[in-house]
Design a protein around this motif. Structure first.
Motif, PDB file in Angstrom:
ATOM      1  N   LEU A  33       0.818  -1.211   0.000  1.00 18.78           N
ATOM      2  CA  LEU A  33       0.000   0.000   0.000  1.00 18.78           C
ATOM      3  C   LEU A  33       0.857   1.269   0.000  1.00 18.78           C
ATOM      4  CD1 LEU A  33      -2.745   1.331   0.009  1.00 18.78           C
ATOM      5  CD2 LEU A  33      -2.861   1.021   2.495  1.00 18.78           C
ATOM      6  N   ILE A  35       0.632   4.109  -2.947  1.00 18.92           N
ATOM      7  CA  ILE A  35       0.397   5.528  -2.669  1.00 18.92           C
ATOM      8  C   ILE A  35       1.450   6.387  -3.358  1.00 18.92           C
ATOM      9  CG2 ILE A  35       0.449   7.265  -0.818  1.00 18.92           C
ATOM     10  CD1 ILE A  35      -0.942   5.128   0.942  1.00 18.92           C
ATOM     11  N   ILE A  78      -2.216   8.921   4.725  1.00 17.19           N
ATOM     12  CA  ILE A  78      -2.988   8.302   3.645  1.00 17.19           C
ATOM     13  C   ILE A  78      -3.019   6.788   3.812  1.00 17.19           C
ATOM     14  CG2 ILE A  78      -3.101   7.920   1.146  1.00 17.19           C
ATOM     15  CD1 ILE A  78      -1.770  10.691   0.828  1.00 17.19           C
ATOM     16  N   THR A  79      -1.882   6.220   4.190  1.00 15.55           N
ATOM     17  CA  THR A  79      -1.816   4.773   4.432  1.00 15.55           C
ATOM     18  C   THR A  79      -2.785   4.366   5.532  1.00 15.55           C
ATOM     19  OG1 THR A  79       0.516   4.721   3.775  1.00 15.55           O
ATOM     20  CG2 THR A  79      -0.288   2.869   5.080  1.00 15.55           C
ATOM     21  N   PRO A 135      -7.558   3.533   5.271  1.00 11.70           N
ATOM     22  CA  PRO A 135      -8.444   2.360   5.211  1.00 11.70           C
ATOM     23  C   PRO A 135      -8.675   1.682   6.554  1.00 11.70           C
ATOM     24  CG  PRO A 135      -6.773   2.281   3.480  1.00 11.70           C
ATOM     25  CD  PRO A 135      -6.378   3.362   4.415  1.00 11.70           C
ATOM     26  N   THR A 185      -9.710   4.700  -5.442  1.00  8.28           N
ATOM     27  CA  THR A 185      -8.844   3.564  -5.142  1.00  8.28           C
ATOM     28  C   THR A 185      -8.755   3.344  -3.641  1.00  8.28           C
ATOM     29  OG1 THR A 185      -7.520   3.942  -7.130  1.00  8.28           O
ATOM     30  CG2 THR A 185      -6.520   2.607  -5.389  1.00  8.28           C
ATOM     31  N   ILE A 186      -8.530   4.421  -2.889  1.00  5.14           N
ATOM     32  CA  ILE A 186      -8.462   4.311  -1.430  1.00  5.14           C
ATOM     33  C   ILE A 186      -9.798   3.828  -0.866  1.00  5.14           C
ATOM     34  CG2 ILE A 186      -8.328   5.670   0.694  1.00  5.14           C
ATOM     35  CD1 ILE A 186      -5.636   5.046  -0.371  1.00  5.14           C
ATOM     36  N   THR A 231     -10.224   0.511   1.236  1.00  8.08           N
ATOM     37  CA  THR A 231     -10.856   0.595   2.558  1.00  8.08           C
ATOM     38  C   THR A 231     -11.894  -0.502   2.728  1.00  8.08           C
ATOM     39  OG1 THR A 231     -10.485   2.981   2.703  1.00  8.08           O
ATOM     40  CG2 THR A 231     -12.241   2.057   4.078  1.00  8.08           C
TER      41      THR A 231
END
Length: 456
Positions: free
Chosen positions: A275, A279, A298-299, A302, A350-351, A355
């Motif tokens: 991941l 990113i 950001i990581t 999810p 995508t995120i 998630t």
């Protein structure tokens, strides 16, 4: 087996005892798990933030180094859990934690691919037995009716490791050259290793092996827990007529659960290790630039919904009694959503899809781990839980390596993610098969079964 358990019928002493266990033991063991998961996945944060460049690693080499951890882990998993059963969880879990902390500290000074592989292997050797040992330890403190909730609270540490750990790792990496002249990624390894040693020493004095040893339980609470656990253990042993480690290795149910778990762990580690790298690709796609701390945030995105989904899904399973669909539905959602992320078309979408995948995987895992100790006890439980975790963690080796190797071969993540989806689909199918076999066995014999057929 009817796994529903009306709480209203419980005596006050039961509620008090379970509440004390939940507050006294679960947060501490969850903290141990938090540090454990952070130390083993720290390489995923280091890779795109200087380590791969400094050590000249290809995607396949990084995948191999990430996955070789599980070779040492797998080799000693069952022996370690049997040692825990023999010597007691307090001593063994503390020993494991201090040992892995020392090995994790050595990553600070790694110089090349070969050294990285050796240290990752040794880290697996040092950590072997911790996770199944923690599962077994908590299972020995609470009766089966409460086990799902206790394991859910424990398992919350895993998604929270990324929620808290990813920004923390990013903050440590940003301290480039500020401490001992270390590169940021090296200082990050240093910073996440020290807590393992400190908490491991504290665990030696803090943990107790059984309710009878707990000074923080009232006399009636000790008596109720000890009697309830002894009655449950005796009933399980009588129904199976075997409590030896050898029985666990011969049990078809144990092997089926092992392969189901393999699929979930394959999806989990494919995301955990790659991941951060995905990113990084967002920057090329959008032209935006993220600093290391922002990448960590950001990581983490999810895993906040994943923790919430885990809580409510496990709560539902606890209220209704565990049903097959509590595990099958998340497996199917994960199988579909992982490849779907390839067609999202934007970083935000995508995120969002990733998630959904994280929510599915984490919703299933605490419920899954209530299954083995419903039909195993004693040494058989120690061996069975360790064997399931061992086979599952073969995915911990194969997922990052296969993902990296196929990415190098194809030039993209499309094929690797379809492989992840297929493996999770197999887990869903195997869970349905296991439930049907259990239902058939229950119809033919009065012996208890570990899962219930989905409600119609």
């Amino acid at each position: 087996m009817d796994t529903s358990h009306p709480r209203a019928a419980e005596p006050d002493v039961a509620r008090r005892a379970i509440r004390k266990v939940a507050w006294r033991l679960v947060p501490f063991v969850a903290l141990m798990f938090f540090i454990n998961y952070l130390d083993r996945t720290a390489i995923g944060f280091a890779a795109p933030n200087g380590m791969n460049d400094d050590l000249a690693l290809s995607a396949a080499q990084f995948g191999f180094a990430s996955g070789v951890f599980f070779v040492g882990y797998i080799l000693l998993e069952v022996p370690s859990n049997l040692a825990l059963h023999r010597f007691g969880a307090r001593r063994w879990l503390a020993r494991i934690m201090v040992t892995w902390g020392i090995v994790a500290l050595l990553f600070t000074w790694v110089q090349n691919f070969e050294q990285l592989v050796v240290l990752r292997f040794l880290l697996g050797v040092a950590e072997a037995g911790f996770f199944p040992g923690a599962i077994l330890f908590l299972s020995l403190w609470v009766p089966a009716a409460h086990r799902g909730r206790i394991l859910m609270l424990f398992y919350l540490a895993q998604p929270l490791t990324t929620v808290i750990g990813a920004p923390l790792a990013g903050a440590l990496i940003q301290q480039h050259g500020m401490f001992f002249g270390l590169e940021g990624w090296r200082f990050m390894f240093f910073g996440v290793a020290i807590p393992a040693i400190v908490i491991g020493v504290i665990a030696w004095f803090y943990l107790k092996d059984k309710p009878a040893d707990a000074g923080w339980l009232a006399a009636d609470e000790k008596e109720w827990l000890t009697a309830a656990l002894a009655k449950e253990s005796a009933a399980t042993a009588a129904s199976q007529k075997h409590v030896s480690a050898r029985f666990a290795f011969r049990s078809g149910r144990v092997w089926m659960l092992s392969f189901i778990y393999f699929g979930f762990i394959y999806g989990l580690y494919a995301l955990a290790f790659f991941l951060p790298t995905i990113i990084n690709g967002f920057q090329e796609q959008t032209g935006a630039t993220f600093d290391v701390f922002q990448k960590g945030l950001i990581t983490a995105i999810p895993y906040v919904p994943a923790a919430i989904a885990m809580y409510f899904w496990s709560r539902d399973a606890s209220r209704r009694g565990l049903r097959t669909w509590h595990i099958v539905v998340p497996a199917l959602v994960g199988a579909v959503s992982i490849p779907l992320a390839l067609f999202a078309g934007s970083p935000a979408l995508t995120i969002a899809v990733i998630t959904l995948t994280a929510m599915a995987i984490f919703a299933a895992l605490p419920n899954f781990w209530t299954l083995p100790t419903k039909f195993l006890t004693g040494a058989a439980a120690a061996a069975g839980v360790a064997l399931i975790n061992t086979i599952g963690n073969l995915a911990g080796f194969s997922a990052p390596y296969v993902t990296g190797a196929v990415h190098d071969w194809t030039g993209g993540y499309e094929v690797p993610m379809f492989i992840v989806g297929a493996v999770m689909l197999v887990s869903a199918i195997l869970m349905i098969v296991l439930a049907r076999r259990t239902t058939s066995a229950r119809a033919a014999t009065p012996e208890p079964a570990e899962v219930e057929e989905p409600a119609r």
